[in-house]
Design a protein around this motif. Structure first.
Motif, mmCIF file in Angstrom:
data_model
loop_
_atom_site.group_PDB
_atom_site.id
_atom_site.type_symbol
_atom_site.label_atom_id
_atom_site.label_comp_id
_atom_site.label_asym_id
_atom_site.label_seq_id
_atom_site.Cartn_x
_atom_site.Cartn_y
_atom_site.Cartn_z
ATOM 1 N N ALA A 1 -10.311 -12.448 65.992
ATOM 2 C CA ALA A 1 -11.285 -12.478 67.088
ATOM 3 C C ALA A 1 -12.474 -13.373 66.760
ATOM 4 O O ALA A 1 -13.187 -13.809 67.676
ATOM 5 C CB ALA A 1 -11.770 -11.057 67.393
ATOM 6 N N ALA B 1 -7.016 -6.698 66.321
ATOM 7 C CA ALA B 1 -7.744 -6.164 67.472
ATOM 8 C C ALA B 1 -9.218 -6.536 67.479
ATOM 9 O O ALA B 1 -9.785 -6.786 68.547
ATOM 10 C CB ALA B 1 -7.604 -4.635 67.508
ATOM 11 N N ALA B 2 -9.860 -6.569 66.306
ATOM 12 C CA ALA B 2 -11.321 -6.678 66.342
ATOM 13 C C ALA B 2 -11.929 -7.597 65.305
ATOM 14 O O ALA B 2 -13.083 -7.993 65.458
ATOM 15 C CB ALA B 2 -11.928 -5.272 66.160
ATOM 16 N N GLY C 1 -8.583 -5.871 72.498
ATOM 17 C CA GLY C 1 -8.911 -5.150 71.282
ATOM 18 C C GLY C 1 -8.499 -3.696 71.341
ATOM 19 O O GLY C 1 -7.988 -3.141 70.360
ATOM 20 N N VAL D 1 -13.142 -0.049 66.902
ATOM 21 C CA VAL D 1 -11.798 -0.187 66.339
ATOM 22 C C VAL D 1 -11.815 0.119 64.840
ATOM 23 O O VAL D 1 -10.903 0.781 64.323
ATOM 24 C CB VAL D 1 -11.247 -1.601 66.612
ATOM 25 C CG1 VAL D 1 -9.942 -1.818 65.870
ATOM 26 C CG2 VAL D 1 -11.044 -1.810 68.106
ATOM 27 N N THR E 1 -0.116 -10.906 69.632
ATOM 28 C CA THR E 1 -1.532 -11.185 69.395
ATOM 29 C C THR E 1 -1.828 -12.673 69.496
ATOM 30 O O THR E 1 -2.816 -13.091 70.108
ATOM 31 C CB THR E 1 -1.950 -10.671 68.010
ATOM 32 O OG1 THR E 1 -1.787 -9.258 67.970
ATOM 33 C CG2 THR E 1 -3.399 -11.019 67.713
#
Length: 664
Positions: free
Chosen positions: A256, A251-252, A335, A94, A308
């Motif tokens: 996370a 996303a990453a 992700g 990503v 999210t």
């Protein structure tokens, strides 16, 4: 090279790229883009090599003592198991996509060199969290991400929204990090080490003395970093930063990290049934509340931000029922499609000239202007809504299957109540997720009214990234469902037929109901003049013509809800819409409970300091000044005056002595 050496280079290369980018950004601008992309791309290649060597087998471990620290040592330790290997690939993948996309998206930004360097540093910090086998080293990466998010969210620091959002993100996450740090120290005290393996061994041997307290302290940090209730309010505001930063954070990295931490140390949390129930309740409230809020947002990026939060709720829900395989599976799947959603949203915003879905719904021809973003975002939204065979279907149904398994009481260390909480909330959220995903797609791409402006074709770097991310959004789920169990300690990913059918059915119902509501609003809106359909986001601040909003969208910010018929979200939520649009007023509640009392206390301290303490200080200085003035007046420089004073003093002393002698 050995696997250990490769693993060390994975976080090191982006760090070196960040350092070089900061040093050469002004003196050698031609090197900025290669320094942004190549180290991250190399880290991706090495992360893939590490994952291939690790192969889901025995963890790769290495450690060396950093420096003597007393009874509890701190070590530079590496611990790469199947989870770490896969998550590192996701982070590097990503981040590489974001760096490539940013070369086109921010091609005219004068602060691009510092931006690219901070993205590389952000990536390096997250990779350090993933690979670290020592909790203090993990904490270093954890905190560096907080600093990077502060600067990246505030990239457009000229605007008050960006400054406020960056400060809010920093303070809220730090609020959770304080108890998190205390929990780490308590954990290391019981284990006698900060090493992850030593901590897990201690838990397995029953050596954790206060599991509930430690678990709750750690959950505070997780809630802040992964934007879980009640510390989730910073994430929607963080949309003030550049769109590629949003993709990276959502996303990453950053959000996370909390989910990954709980998955890595899941036995610590499983040691207390109370902690697992708290985790289940936290995930349930986060899932449902964020999905309702997403259905009411007008800003396309805020819709994705609340999305999210909800998807992270699914991951923490899987952890609450003791299935870290399902949690990490959804982390990997999410992700890919969430990065695609944000990067495609950046193209949509650029083409429409606004973030407002209400304005987009009054614009026609947008999907023809940006066909690449239209098709790839459609794929990502289908994955988000968990429609088979897209990736989100497999990972989300794995979470629901794990929750159903926990309801039977067969899940070890997990109360059955936690399973029921997660299952019910997960099914409700599946319905709501499909509803807001459908609403976003309809308002963004099926609008009617003025023709969409033509800004020309998007840079190739942006378009290619969208299609690259579309591949895992479409195909990753089915591949991973069959291939990943061996990476997760041999545990199967277990969506059941019942949860799959029910979850998919609810998703389809949510999408169809939203489509029907949209058709109703279109029919009603056709009877309303175009110039009187949009309102300022303050609600009762007065009507504003849609054309004026479209022309001055940046001045309004989160513009433009149409009053009656304008938005299927209003029809579906009814009286709840106003509260959901404001995030159920949590910010206002925190303002009343915390911000105002703190400001009042600060004002009281300022008053006491100025009116009381300063008064004493001024009084203490006034007396010497008065004495000094009196003495200064006596020093006239006239000798005759001095002799007269001496003579008068002598007479006074003589009289005093005489009186004393007579009295004697």
């Amino acid at each position: 090279m050995t696997t250990t050496t490769l693993a060390v280079l994975v976080p090191l290369l982006p760090f070196l790229g960040a350092a070089a980018g900061l040093l050469l950004g002004r003196t050698a601008p031609g090197f900025v883009r290669p320094l942004a992309i190549l180290p991250t791309l190399a880290a991706l290649a090495l992360a893939c090599a590490v994952a291939a060597d690790q192969g889901g087998g025995r963890a790769v471990e290495a450690h060396t003592q950093f420096t003597p620290t007393g009874s509890v040592p701190i070590e530079l330790a590496l611990d790469v198991d199947g989870f770490a290997a896969l998550v590192a690939v996701l982070v590097a993948f990503v981040a590489t996509c974001v760096q490539i996309y940013s070369t086109g998206y921010l091609r005219d930004d004068p602060r691009y060199p510092s931006y690219a360097a901070l993205v590389s540093l952000f990536t390096s910090a997250m990779l350090l969290v993933v690979y670290s086998g020592d909790l203090i080293v993990l904490l270093v990466g954890w905190e560096v991400m907080g600093i990077c998010s502060y600067f990246l969210v505030g990239h457009y620091w000229e605007t008050p929204e960006a400054r406020a959002a960056s400060l809010k993100a920093f303070l809220v996450t730090k609020l959770g990090d304080v108890p998190f740090l205390i929990g780490l120290f308590a954990l290391a005290t019981d284990a006698g080490s900060f090493r992850v393996t030593a901590v897990l061994t201690t838990v397995a041997d029953g050596g954790l003395h206060h599991p509930t307290l430690v678990g709750l302290l750690l959950l505070c940090g997780v809630a802040g970093k992964s934007a879980q209730f009640p510390l989730h309010t910073w994430l929607p505001d963080a949309m003030a930063g550049p769109t590629p930063v949003s993709a990276l954070i959502h996303a990453a990295t950053m959000v996370a990290a909390g989910v990954y931490f709980v998955a890595r140390l899941l036995p610590v949390f499983e040691a207390s049934a109370a902690v697992m129930v708290v985790l289940a309740v936290m995930s349930a409230v986060t899932m449902t509340g964020s999905a309702l809020a997403a259905l009411a947002q007008d800003d396309i990026k805020r819709v994705l931000a609340y999305s999210t939060i909800g998807q992270l709720g699914y991951m923490t829900g899987a952890l609450a029922v003791g299935d870290r395989g399902a949690a990490v599976f959804h982390l990997l799947s999410h992700g890919a499609f969430k990065a695609l959603l944000f990067l495609a949203a950046g193209v949509v915003i650029h083409a429409a000239g606004t973030n407002s879905l209400a304005v987009m719904s009054r614009t026609s021809g947008l999907r023809e202007r940006i066909p690449d973003a239209y098709w790839t975002m459609t794929v990502a939204l289908l994955a988000l809504a968990a429609i088979p065979p897209f990736s989100g279907f497999f990972s989300k149904e794995s979470v629901l299957g794990a929750a159903e398994h926990a309801t039977t009481g067969h899940a070890e260390h997990v109360p059955g109540s936690a399973g029921w909480i997660v299952l019910v909330a997960g099914l409700v959220t599946a319905l709501l997720t499909a509803a807001y995903a459908t609403r976003l797609w309809l308002l963004a791409f099926r609008g009617r009214g003025t023709e969409a402006p033509d800004h020309g074709r998007q840079p190739l770097s942006m378009t290619v990234v969208l299609w690259v991310l579309a591949v895992p959004s479409l195909a990753f789920g089915g591949f991973a469902y069959r291939s990943l169990p061996g990476w997760f300690d041999g545990r199967a990913l277990t969506p059941t037929l019942a949860t799959s059918v029910l979850g998919t059915g609810l998703a389809l119902v949510g999408g169809l109901v939203t489509y029907g509501a949209w058709q109703h609003t279109r029919t009603s809106a056709a009877q309303v003049p175009l110039g009187a359909v949009a309102a300022h986001p303050e609600g009762d601040a007065g009507l504003v013509e849609a054309e004026a909003i479209a022309a001055h969208a940046p001045a309004f910010g989160d513009v433009a809800y149409a009053p009656d018929p304008a938005d299927p979200g209003r029809v579906l939520l009814g009286p709840l819409h106003r509260h959901a649009a404001e995030g159920f007023h949590l910010d206002a509640l925190y303002d009343v409970l915390f911000v105002r009392p703190i400001l009042a206390a600060a004002s009281l301290v300022q008053f006491l300091d100025r009116e009381v303490v300063d008064t004493y200080i001024r009084g203490a200085g006034a007396l010497p000044r008065l004495l000094g003035a009196a003495v200064r007046r006596a020093q006239t420089g006239n000798v005759q005056t001095y002799v007269s004073a001496l003579l008068a003093g002598t007479v006074v002393l003589a009289v005093a002595v005489l009186l004393v002698a007579t009295g004697a």
